[in-house]
Design an enzyme around this catalytic site. Structure first.
Site, PDB file in Angstrom:
ATOM      1  N   CYS A  74      47.969  41.326  42.527  1.00 38.62           N
ATOM      2  CA  CYS A  74      48.484  42.538  41.891  1.00 38.62           C
ATOM      3  C   CYS A  74      49.189  42.112  40.609  1.00 38.62           C
ATOM      4  CB  CYS A  74      49.440  43.287  42.810  1.00 38.62           C
ATOM      5  SG  CYS A  74      50.183  44.756  42.049  1.00 38.62           S
ATOM      6  N   HIS A 151      36.836  44.834  41.523  1.00 39.30           N
ATOM      7  CA  HIS A 151      36.916  46.060  40.733  1.00 39.30           C
ATOM      8  C   HIS A 151      35.525  46.510  40.313  1.00 39.30           C
ATOM      9  CE1 HIS A 151      41.309  46.407  39.953  1.00 39.30           C
ATOM     10  NE2 HIS A 151      41.266  45.119  40.264  1.00 39.30           N
ATOM     11  N   GLU A 200      43.279  52.691  43.371  1.00 41.18           N
ATOM     12  CA  GLU A 200      43.484  51.377  43.981  1.00 41.18           C
ATOM     13  C   GLU A 200      43.061  51.379  45.440  1.00 41.18           C
ATOM     14  OE1 GLU A 200      46.745  48.761  43.321  1.00 41.18           O
ATOM     15  OE2 GLU A 200      47.557  50.035  41.740  1.00 41.18           O
ATOM     16  N   CYS A 209      47.868  49.762  37.100  1.00 45.27           N
ATOM     17  CA  CYS A 209      47.269  48.707  37.922  1.00 45.27           C
ATOM     18  C   CYS A 209      46.973  47.531  37.007  1.00 45.27           C
ATOM     19  CB  CYS A 209      46.002  49.212  38.600  1.00 45.27           C
ATOM     20  SG  CYS A 209      45.117  47.941  39.543  1.00 45.27           S
ATOM     21  N   GLY A 212      43.527  46.098  37.491  1.00 42.77           N
ATOM     22  CA  GLY A 212      42.573  47.070  36.962  1.00 42.77           C
ATOM     23  C   GLY A 212      42.489  47.002  35.449  1.00 42.77           C
TER      24      GLY A 212
END
Length: 280
Positions: A74, A151, A200, A209, A212
């Site tokens: 993260c 992703h 997410e 994010c 992301g």
């Protein structure tokens, strides 16, 4: 027995941080993580972060989503714990070793190298990850990138016109993604600018994010849509993403400590009897 916590956020992507680097905590499992993350009956957060000692880095970071699932990386949380640590740090995660250090923009994090191979995403079967031959209604031909976690990125005219509450979970849980996937919808607005929304995995829509932003920037760079440094603007604010010549992704942006507090351990299934159990 009371357990101390720190509430932090990166661009509104918020975390409850439990620091077990010097004092062991009771066992933190999926049920405990989900209870603490609940915004009505717990403390409330997008992710629960547990810091522990590490033999491979300065410390270890574990990341739990509100559904209790543990994830690999993260970016926003890495910036937050980098701020908490207060100096350059190597941080062990399930997605690899990340490096965080203070920067003019707040905290800069080296997120490692992106992976594009279908089995590294992972996907259920081999296909071209640069333009996947798949569609979910108006969302078509995503690029898939693993930047510590998986992703799928869709480039669209207007990310805010996409019904992410409906399409996000549909794509996240599609069998083509055996470990589920984070869903990104993005618009390239200039050679150095992207607008992004992220669904997410295990958390839903969030204000920001970090992984992301990294994955989307790399996907746009891979397709030749933007230059090697780009500003990615999420609902919570902007992040700067650079893809260095050595293939390492660098993310820079702010992080904030909101407040500190404590909670009764037994209120969330943690008991004094379990206090000798170290998180693992």
């Amino acid at each position: 027995m009371r357990i101390e916590f720190i509430k932090m956020h990166g661009l509104g992507n918020d975390f409850v941080v439990l620091d077990a680097r010097e004092k062991p905590l009771p066992l933190i499992d999926a049920a405990v993580a989900s209870a603490l993350a609940n915004r009505h009956t717990g403390i409330g957060c997008d992710q629960l972060i547990v810091l522990e000692p590490s033999s491979a880095a300065d410390f270890r970071m574990r990341i739990f989503n509100p559904d209790g699932s543990e994830v690999e990386a993260c970016g926003n949380a890495t910036r937050a714990v980098g701020l908490l640590h207060g100096k350059p740090a190597r941080i062990e995660t399930l997605g690899g070793i990340l490096e965080a250090r203070p920067a003019d923009a707040g905290i800069s994090v080296e997120m490692g190298q992106p992976r594009f191979a279908w089995e590294a995403i992972p996907l259920a079967y081999a296909m071209d990850t640069h333009s996947m031959p798949l569609a979910w209604e108006e969302l078509v031909n995503p690029i898939a990138v693993n930047v510590g976690n998986p992703h799928a990125i869709f480039f669209v005219a207007d990310p805010y016109a996409i019904d992410m509450d409906r399409l996000g979970p549909l794509i996240e849980n599609d069998p083509v993604f055996p470990e589920r996937v984070n869903v990104n919808v993005a618009a390239v607005t200039a050679r150095d600018a992207i607008t992004l929304r992220v669904w997410e995995r295990g958390a839903g829509l969030t204000r920001a994010c970090g992984t992301g932003a990294c994955a989307t920037a790399i996907g746009a760079m891979k397709r030749g849509l933007v230059d090697r440094t780009v500003t990615v603007t999420l609902p919570g604010g902007p992040l700067t993403i650079a893809w260095r010549e050595d293939d390492v992704i660098v993310m820079s942006g702010p992080a904030t400590e909101s407040f500190r507090g404590s909670f009764a351990a037994d209120a969330f299934g943690l008991t004094q009897a379990a206090a000798g159990e170290v998180t693992a």
